[in-house]
Scaffold this motif. Structure first.
Motif, PDB file in Angstrom:
ATOM      1  N   CYS A  38      -3.449  -0.499 -12.465  1.00  0.00           N
ATOM      2  CA  CYS A  38      -3.293  -0.206 -11.038  1.00  0.00           C
ATOM      3  C   CYS A  38      -2.654  -1.432 -10.377  1.00  0.00           C
ATOM      4  O   CYS A  38      -3.217  -2.530 -10.437  1.00  0.00           O
ATOM      5  CB  CYS A  38      -4.661   0.070 -10.424  1.00  0.00           C
ATOM      6  N   ARG A  41      -5.036  -3.081  -7.742  1.00  0.00           N
ATOM      7  CA  ARG A  41      -6.170  -3.773  -8.368  1.00  0.00           C
ATOM      8  C   ARG A  41      -5.702  -5.018  -9.113  1.00  0.00           C
ATOM      9  O   ARG A  41      -6.361  -6.049  -9.104  1.00  0.00           O
ATOM     10  CB  ARG A  41      -6.908  -2.825  -9.310  1.00  0.00           C
ATOM     11  N   TRP A  42      -4.545  -4.936  -9.759  1.00  0.00           N
ATOM     12  CA  TRP A  42      -4.000  -6.078 -10.489  1.00  0.00           C
ATOM     13  C   TRP A  42      -3.695  -7.233  -9.528  1.00  0.00           C
ATOM     14  O   TRP A  42      -3.976  -8.380  -9.801  1.00  0.00           O
ATOM     15  CB  TRP A  42      -2.751  -5.648 -11.247  1.00  0.00           C
ATOM     16  N   PRO A  47      -9.626  -1.853  -6.036  1.00  0.00           N
ATOM     17  CA  PRO A  47      -9.094  -0.610  -6.599  1.00  0.00           C
ATOM     18  C   PRO A  47      -8.501   0.288  -5.509  1.00  0.00           C
ATOM     19  O   PRO A  47      -8.912   0.214  -4.350  1.00  0.00           O
ATOM     20  CB  PRO A  47     -10.320   0.042  -7.228  1.00  0.00           C
ATOM     21  N   CYS A  48      -7.553   1.107  -5.909  1.00  0.00           N
ATOM     22  CA  CYS A  48      -6.965   2.065  -4.981  1.00  0.00           C
ATOM     23  C   CYS A  48      -7.693   3.411  -5.127  1.00  0.00           C
ATOM     24  O   CYS A  48      -8.463   3.592  -6.058  1.00  0.00           O
ATOM     25  CB  CYS A  48      -5.471   2.227  -5.258  1.00  0.00           C
ATOM     26  N   CYS A  51      -7.361   4.890  -8.611  1.00  0.00           N
ATOM     27  CA  CYS A  51      -7.837   4.190  -9.809  1.00  0.00           C
ATOM     28  C   CYS A  51      -8.701   5.130 -10.637  1.00  0.00           C
ATOM     29  O   CYS A  51      -9.526   5.856 -10.101  1.00  0.00           O
ATOM     30  CB  CYS A  51      -8.647   2.949  -9.425  1.00  0.00           C
ATOM     31  N   ASN A  72     -13.009   9.234 -12.016  1.00  0.00           N
ATOM     32  CA  ASN A  72     -12.479   9.579 -10.703  1.00  0.00           C
ATOM     33  C   ASN A  72     -12.710  11.070 -10.463  1.00  0.00           C
ATOM     34  O   ASN A  72     -11.984  11.899 -10.997  1.00  0.00           O
ATOM     35  CB  ASN A  72     -10.994   9.243 -10.575  1.00  0.00           C
ATOM     36  N   TRP A 123     -11.486   6.541  -2.368  1.00  0.00           N
ATOM     37  CA  TRP A 123     -11.433   5.084  -2.275  1.00  0.00           C
ATOM     38  C   TRP A 123     -12.839   4.493  -2.182  1.00  0.00           C
ATOM     39  O   TRP A 123     -13.162   3.512  -2.850  1.00  0.00           O
ATOM     40  CB  TRP A 123     -10.578   4.653  -1.104  1.00  0.00           C
ATOM     41  N   GLN A 126     -14.348   4.529  -5.574  1.00  0.00           N
ATOM     42  CA  GLN A 126     -13.812   3.474  -6.440  1.00  0.00           C
ATOM     43  C   GLN A 126     -14.356   2.104  -6.036  1.00  0.00           C
ATOM     44  O   GLN A 126     -14.683   1.282  -6.892  1.00  0.00           O
ATOM     45  CB  GLN A 126     -12.282   3.467  -6.412  1.00  0.00           C
TER      46      GLN A 126
END
Length: 135
Positions: A38, A41-42, A47-48, A51, A72, A123, A126
């Motif tokens: 992602c 996230r990276w 996280p999106c 993710c 998810n 979201w 996540q």
């Protein structure tokens, strides 16, 4: 020019493509050592809403429903929509079902609000899953 497809029909066809890709992705990624990180996230550690969708799709394609929901749960909506719209598309192509009626502006607004609420819920899920929102 052929007939236009409705948004649910397009999403259902997309879901069918996702299912096919998820069935073969593990073999392709394991052999090549590839992954789909992602970008959000990276770059940020946050996280999106999307993710875990690849993991969820692969798990669902291999019959592991609970593992898919844990990665998810939003994918379950796409899977359900696909299960409903793909047979409907087949019936429409055979001439056994009428083409869809255009959505009213009110229906479009409701769909947009529903999509935004679903993205926000995904979201939050996540953020909780990755420990950024305490239990």
């Amino acid at each position: 020019m052929g007939r236009q497809y409705s948004v649910p029909e397009r999403l259902g066809a997309f879901g069918l493509a996702v299912g096919a890709a998820a069935a073969v992705w593990p073999a392709l990624s394991a052999g090549a050592g590839l992954g789909l990180p992602c970008p959000l996230r990276w770059a940020t550690g946050v996280p999106c809403p999307a993710c875990g969708l690849t993991t969820a799709a692969v798990e669902l394609a291999h019959g592991r429903v609970l593992a898919s929901l844990g990665a998810n749960p939003a994918l379950a909506g796409l899977a359900l929509l696909t299960a409903v719209t793909v047979p409907l598309l087949a019936l429409r192509h055979l001439g056994l079902a009428r083409p869809p009626r255009p959505w009213t502006p009110r229906a479009r607004r409701r769909a947009a609000v529903t999509a935004l609420v679903a993205a926000a819920a995904s979201w939050l899920f996540q953020l909780h899953r990755f420990g950024l929102i305490p239990s």
